[in-house]
Design a protein around this motif. Sequence first.
Motif, PDB file in Angstrom:
ATOM      1  N   SER A  78      13.109  -9.122  -1.847  1.00 51.03           N
ATOM      2  CA  SER A  78      14.566  -9.200  -1.556  1.00 51.03           C
ATOM      3  C   SER A  78      15.412  -8.295  -2.479  1.00 51.03           C
ATOM      4  CB  SER A  78      15.099 -10.472  -1.603  1.00 51.03           C
ATOM      5  OG  SER A  78      15.026 -11.356  -2.898  1.00 51.03           O
ATOM      6  N   ASP A  79      14.873  -8.113  -3.746  1.00 52.92           N
ATOM      7  CA  ASP A  79      15.719  -7.562  -4.755  1.00 52.92           C
ATOM      8  C   ASP A  79      15.361  -5.962  -4.464  1.00 52.92           C
ATOM      9  OD1 ASP A  79      16.379  -9.644  -6.363  1.00 52.92           O
ATOM     10  OD2 ASP A  79      14.946  -9.970  -7.542  1.00 52.92           O
ATOM     11  N   ALA A  80      13.991  -5.893  -4.101  1.00 47.89           N
ATOM     12  CA  ALA A  80      13.508  -4.466  -3.854  1.00 47.89           C
ATOM     13  C   ALA A  80      14.444  -3.989  -2.536  1.00 47.89           C
ATOM     14  CB  ALA A  80      12.148  -4.600  -3.470  1.00 47.89           C
ATOM     15  N   GLU A  81      14.641  -4.717  -1.814  1.00 44.96           N
ATOM     16  CA  GLU A  81      15.411  -4.332  -0.650  1.00 44.96           C
ATOM     17  C   GLU A  81      16.753  -3.903  -0.932  1.00 44.96           C
ATOM     18  OE1 GLU A  81      16.343  -6.182   3.952  1.00 44.96           O
ATOM     19  OE2 GLU A  81      15.220  -7.100   2.321  1.00 44.96           O
ATOM     20  N   LYS A  82      17.408  -4.782  -1.855  1.00 45.13           N
ATOM     21  CA  LYS A  82      18.749  -4.362  -2.179  1.00 45.13           C
ATOM     22  C   LYS A  82      18.648  -3.062  -2.978  1.00 45.13           C
ATOM     23  CE  LYS A  82      20.125  -9.246  -2.838  1.00 45.13           C
ATOM     24  NZ  LYS A  82      20.477 -10.069  -3.610  1.00 45.13           N
ATOM     25  N   GLU A 139       0.929  -1.210   0.011  1.00 43.29           N
ATOM     26  CA  GLU A 139      -0.055  -0.035   0.107  1.00 43.29           C
ATOM     27  C   GLU A 139       0.829   1.197   0.047  1.00 43.29           C
ATOM     28  OE1 GLU A 139      -4.055  -1.596   2.459  1.00 43.29           O
ATOM     29  OE2 GLU A 139      -2.174  -0.920   3.468  1.00 43.29           O
ATOM     30  N   ARG A 140       1.916   1.278   0.623  1.00 43.37           N
ATOM     31  CA  ARG A 140       3.007   2.419   0.788  1.00 43.37           C
ATOM     32  C   ARG A 140       3.439   2.646  -0.709  1.00 43.37           C
ATOM     33  NH1 ARG A 140       4.604   4.633   5.320  1.00 43.37           N
ATOM     34  NH2 ARG A 140       4.372   2.812   6.435  1.00 43.37           N
ATOM     35  N   ALA A 141       3.945   1.488  -1.037  1.00 41.08           N
ATOM     36  CA  ALA A 141       4.501   1.488  -2.607  1.00 41.08           C
ATOM     37  C   ALA A 141       3.536   2.313  -3.554  1.00 41.08           C
ATOM     38  CB  ALA A 141       4.858   0.285  -3.060  1.00 41.08           C
ATOM     39  N   ALA A 152      12.556   5.573   0.839  1.00 39.69           N
ATOM     40  CA  ALA A 152      13.333   4.357   0.724  1.00 39.69           C
ATOM     41  C   ALA A 152      13.406   3.773   2.020  1.00 39.69           C
ATOM     42  CB  ALA A 152      14.781   4.692  -0.068  1.00 39.69           C
ATOM     43  N   SER A 153      13.592   4.712   3.231  1.00 39.13           N
ATOM     44  CA  SER A 153      13.783   4.093   4.559  1.00 39.13           C
ATOM     45  C   SER A 153      12.396   3.489   5.061  1.00 39.13           C
ATOM     46  CB  SER A 153      14.237   5.091   5.536  1.00 39.13           C
ATOM     47  OG  SER A 153      15.642   5.725   5.151  1.00 39.13           O
ATOM     48  N   LYS A 154      11.242   4.177   4.436  1.00 39.49           N
ATOM     49  CA  LYS A 154      10.076   3.799   5.126  1.00 39.49           C
ATOM     50  C   LYS A 154       9.630   2.568   4.597  1.00 39.49           C
ATOM     51  CE  LYS A 154       7.966   7.111   7.407  1.00 39.49           C
ATOM     52  NZ  LYS A 154       7.367   6.683   8.866  1.00 39.49           N
ATOM     53  N   LEU A 155       9.828   2.044   3.347  1.00 44.64           N
ATOM     54  CA  LEU A 155       9.574   0.950   2.571  1.00 44.64           C
ATOM     55  C   LEU A 155      10.611  -0.185   3.004  1.00 44.64           C
ATOM     56  CD1 LEU A 155       9.119   2.020  -1.200  1.00 44.64           C
ATOM     57  CD2 LEU A 155       7.382   1.179   0.442  1.00 44.64           C
ATOM     58  N   GLN A 186      12.092   1.144 -10.187  1.00 45.51           N
ATOM     59  CA  GLN A 186      12.240  -0.315 -10.232  1.00 45.51           C
ATOM     60  C   GLN A 186      12.108  -0.914  -8.964  1.00 45.51           C
ATOM     61  OE1 GLN A 186      16.303  -1.430 -11.521  1.00 45.51           O
ATOM     62  NE2 GLN A 186      16.529   0.110 -13.230  1.00 45.51           N
ATOM     63  N   SER A 187      12.289  -0.205  -7.907  1.00 46.44           N
ATOM     64  CA  SER A 187      11.998  -0.706  -6.562  1.00 46.44           C
ATOM     65  C   SER A 187      10.319  -0.997  -6.393  1.00 46.44           C
ATOM     66  CB  SER A 187      12.661   0.349  -5.318  1.00 46.44           C
ATOM     67  OG  SER A 187      14.019   0.567  -5.529  1.00 46.44           O
TER      68      SER A 187
END
Length: 229
Positions: free
Chosen positions: A201-205, A100-102, A221-224, A190-191
């Motif tokens: 995991s890819d989004a986290e990187k 939802e945040r994204a 980015a920090s929130k996600l 992309q994230s």
Amino acid sequence: MKEEENILRFLEGKMDAAEQEAFAQRITLEEELRESVEHSRKIKNILDEDTIEFSNNVRSVIESKRKPQSFKPLLIAASISAILAVSIYLLFFDTLSVEERAVSYLEPYPDVITSRAETNPLDLSSYNSGNYEVAIESLENIFNKEKEPVIALYLGVSYLMINDAEKALSILQSMSYQNTIYKSDFVWYQSLALINLGRYSDAEKALKNLRGESQFYSGRASKLLDDLE
């Protein structure tokens, strides 16, 4: 003139052509300014929606009563309603899931091309009006001829806006953008696509790199990342 006033004039379309062009270029180059503009746009949209609803209610009362009204209580109610709208936004935004945040963070990349004096600027009229299907068709034709990062960015974002994250990611990852001014923008979108596809995991990187490299996107980015972890 204060920067806040410039942002408001930009969002309300009150700048002349030269000012609009100069400010749009600054948004492209200054990450802190871009973050301020996006935040101001979110708050403005909330207040605009609330004001429209309030105005409709007032109009309904006037038409039903058909006699002089005292608008002072109504104006007070409008102010209270606007404050409540902003408070609700600030209080409950932190309760969103990562998906939802994204989605809440997904906004079209601003048009920083049209205002520039170029011989053959991109036609982003459909993109700017929110007609992303038409924009995709136009951008695809150009992208097939010119593999330019800026074209890929607008095309990828257009696919994201119609919820085709897989196609968006394919486009955004097809370009070499590391040495361009759009690097952090590519990684950000992309994230969002990776989260939409469940590739956490890819989004986290990607978000960790973005948090360390981009002041403009670091907060979101920090929130996600907090949600992902």
